[in-house]
Design a protein around this motif. Structure first.
Motif, PDB file in Angstrom:
ATOM      1  N   PRO A  61       0.811  -1.224   0.000  1.00  0.00           N
ATOM      2  CA  PRO A  61       0.000   0.000   0.000  1.00  0.00           C
ATOM      3  C   PRO A  61       0.847   1.277   0.000  1.00  0.00           C
ATOM      4  CG  PRO A  61      -0.979  -1.601   1.461  1.00  0.00           C
ATOM      5  CD  PRO A  61       0.349  -2.178   1.017  1.00  0.00           C
ATOM      6  N   THR A  62       1.967   1.271   0.695  1.00  0.00           N
ATOM      7  CA  THR A  62       2.803   2.481   0.715  1.00  0.00           C
ATOM      8  C   THR A  62       3.310   2.839  -0.679  1.00  0.00           C
ATOM      9  OG1 THR A  62       4.716   1.131   1.331  1.00  0.00           O
ATOM     10  CG2 THR A  62       3.557   2.249   3.115  1.00  0.00           C
ATOM     11  N   ASP A  63       3.572   1.818  -1.499  1.00  0.00           N
ATOM     12  CA  ASP A  63       4.026   2.088  -2.870  1.00  0.00           C
ATOM     13  C   ASP A  63       2.906   2.699  -3.716  1.00  0.00           C
ATOM     14  OD1 ASP A  63       6.574   1.129  -2.284  1.00  0.00           O
ATOM     15  OD2 ASP A  63       6.031  -0.927  -2.843  1.00  0.00           O
ATOM     16  N   VAL A  64       1.677   2.221  -3.502  1.00  0.00           N
ATOM     17  CA  VAL A  64       0.516   2.811  -4.192  1.00  0.00           C
ATOM     18  C   VAL A  64       0.355   4.259  -3.744  1.00  0.00           C
ATOM     19  CG1 VAL A  64      -1.998   2.721  -4.506  1.00  0.00           C
ATOM     20  CG2 VAL A  64      -0.658   0.606  -4.499  1.00  0.00           C
ATOM     21  N   GLY A  65       0.459   4.489  -2.440  1.00  0.00           N
ATOM     22  CA  GLY A  65       0.328   5.841  -1.902  1.00  0.00           C
ATOM     23  C   GLY A  65       1.369   6.786  -2.471  1.00  0.00           C
ATOM     24  N   HIS A  69       0.586   9.846  -4.782  1.00  0.00           N
ATOM     25  CA  HIS A  69       0.756  11.004  -3.887  1.00  0.00           C
ATOM     26  C   HIS A  69      -0.424  11.123  -2.923  1.00  0.00           C
ATOM     27  CE1 HIS A  69       4.293  12.571  -6.045  1.00  0.00           C
ATOM     28  NE2 HIS A  69       3.690  12.071  -7.113  1.00  0.00           N
ATOM     29  N   LEU A  70      -0.805   9.987  -2.310  1.00  0.00           N
ATOM     30  CA  LEU A  70      -1.908   9.957  -1.350  1.00  0.00           C
ATOM     31  C   LEU A  70      -1.359   9.864   0.060  1.00  0.00           C
ATOM     32  CD1 LEU A  70      -4.328   7.357  -3.002  1.00  0.00           C
ATOM     33  CD2 LEU A  70      -4.693   9.815  -2.784  1.00  0.00           C
ATOM     34  N   ASP A  71      -2.030  10.527   0.989  1.00  0.00           N
ATOM     35  CA  ASP A  71      -1.623  10.386   2.378  1.00  0.00           C
ATOM     36  C   ASP A  71      -2.094   9.031   2.898  1.00  0.00           C
ATOM     37  OD1 ASP A  71      -4.181  10.812   4.189  1.00  0.00           O
ATOM     38  OD2 ASP A  71      -4.283  12.325   2.603  1.00  0.00           O
ATOM     39  N   THR A  72      -1.446   8.567   3.954  1.00  0.00           N
ATOM     40  CA  THR A  72      -1.678   7.225   4.478  1.00  0.00           C
ATOM     41  C   THR A  72      -3.117   7.001   4.916  1.00  0.00           C
ATOM     42  OG1 THR A  72       0.613   7.199   5.211  1.00  0.00           O
ATOM     43  CG2 THR A  72      -0.823   5.524   6.145  1.00  0.00           C
ATOM     44  N   SER A  73      -3.714   7.978   5.594  1.00  0.00           N
ATOM     45  CA  SER A  73      -5.074   7.772   6.103  1.00  0.00           C
ATOM     46  C   SER A  73      -6.093   7.678   4.966  1.00  0.00           C
ATOM     47  CB  SER A  73      -5.464   8.879   7.092  1.00  0.00           C
ATOM     48  OG  SER A  73      -5.474  10.126   6.452  1.00  0.00           O
ATOM     49  N   THR A  74      -5.962   8.499   3.945  1.00  0.00           N
ATOM     50  CA  THR A  74      -6.865   8.441   2.791  1.00  0.00           C
ATOM     51  C   THR A  74      -6.732   7.099   2.078  1.00  0.00           C
ATOM     52  OG1 THR A  74      -6.758  10.828   2.492  1.00  0.00           O
ATOM     53  CG2 THR A  74      -7.474   9.535   0.589  1.00  0.00           C
ATOM     54  N   LEU A  75      -5.499   6.678   1.869  1.00  0.00           N
ATOM     55  CA  LEU A  75      -5.259   5.402   1.195  1.00  0.00           C
ATOM     56  C   LEU A  75      -5.816   4.254   2.020  1.00  0.00           C
ATOM     57  CD1 LEU A  75      -3.989   3.784  -1.114  1.00  0.00           C
ATOM     58  CD2 LEU A  75      -1.872   3.751   0.227  1.00  0.00           C
ATOM     59  N   SER A  76      -5.534   4.242   3.303  1.00  0.00           N
ATOM     60  CA  SER A  76      -5.988   3.170   4.183  1.00  0.00           C
ATOM     61  C   SER A  76      -7.509   3.061   4.196  1.00  0.00           C
ATOM     62  CB  SER A  76      -5.458   3.406   5.597  1.00  0.00           C
ATOM     63  OG  SER A  76      -5.925   2.415   6.470  1.00  0.00           O
ATOM     64  N   ARG A  77      -8.178   4.193   4.297  1.00  0.00           N
ATOM     65  CA  ARG A  77      -9.648   4.219   4.307  1.00  0.00           C
ATOM     66  C   ARG A  77     -10.198   3.636   3.002  1.00  0.00           C
ATOM     67  NH1 ARG A  77      -9.890   9.049   5.715  1.00  0.00           N
ATOM     68  NH2 ARG A  77      -9.991  10.032   3.676  1.00  0.00           N
TER      69      ARG A  77
END
Length: 152
Positions: A61-65, A69-77
């Motif tokens: 997921p961090t690579d997708v983020g 250019h997405l922040d961690t909380s937006t990506l995680s949600r």
């Protein structure tokens, strides 16, 4: 700062602020795509994650983020919602327990196939709204941003 200087500063920010203009454009453009994708219960932000996962394969997921250019909380949600809908799946990883890789599912790929015509329609509408020159400038600006991020 005097009252006149303050008023001049406010006028300058109101008339020149790049951030406010980009945010306004972002909201309008996002609404166009979201309206087109709504019948599929899909948002353009989720479609972008699905496309990234489809392109990147099994990915953290961090690579997708970083890619989007997405922040961690937006990506995680979004990942949580998308996994619950069966569009993405977690992949077992014995190497690193901190960040479980994800990949697009067959259902997620089918959704992308179904979404393509709606995306095409939204894309055409946005291109017409912004104009060819602005679309080209956005592409160039994105390249510069990605190059700058790679150099950091």
């Amino acid at each position: 700062m005097s009252k006149d200087e303050s008023a001049a500063m406010i006028d300058r920010i109101a008339g020149e602020c790049i951030a406010v203009r980009l945010r306004m454009i972002n909201r309008v453009v996002t609404n166009i795509y979201d309206d087109a994708l709504r019948p599929l219960d899909l948002k353009v932000s989720q479609m972008n994650i699905l496309v990234a996962a489809a392109k990147m394969g099994t990915v953290r997921p961090t690579d997708v983020g970083e890619f989007l250019h997405l922040d961690t909380s937006t990506l995680s949600r979004n990942l949580t919602r998308m996994e619950a809908r069966g569009w993405l799946e977690l992949v077992a990883d014995d190497e690193d327990g901190r960040s479980q890789p994800i990949r697009i599912t067959a259902q997620g790929r089918k959704l992308l196939d179904k979404a393509a015509p709606a995306w095409e329609a939204a894309q055409a509408k946005v291109k017409k709204l912004l104009g060819h020159a602005v679309v080209e400038q956005l592409s160039e600006a994105t390249k510069r941003i990605n190059q700058a991020a790679a150099n950091d």
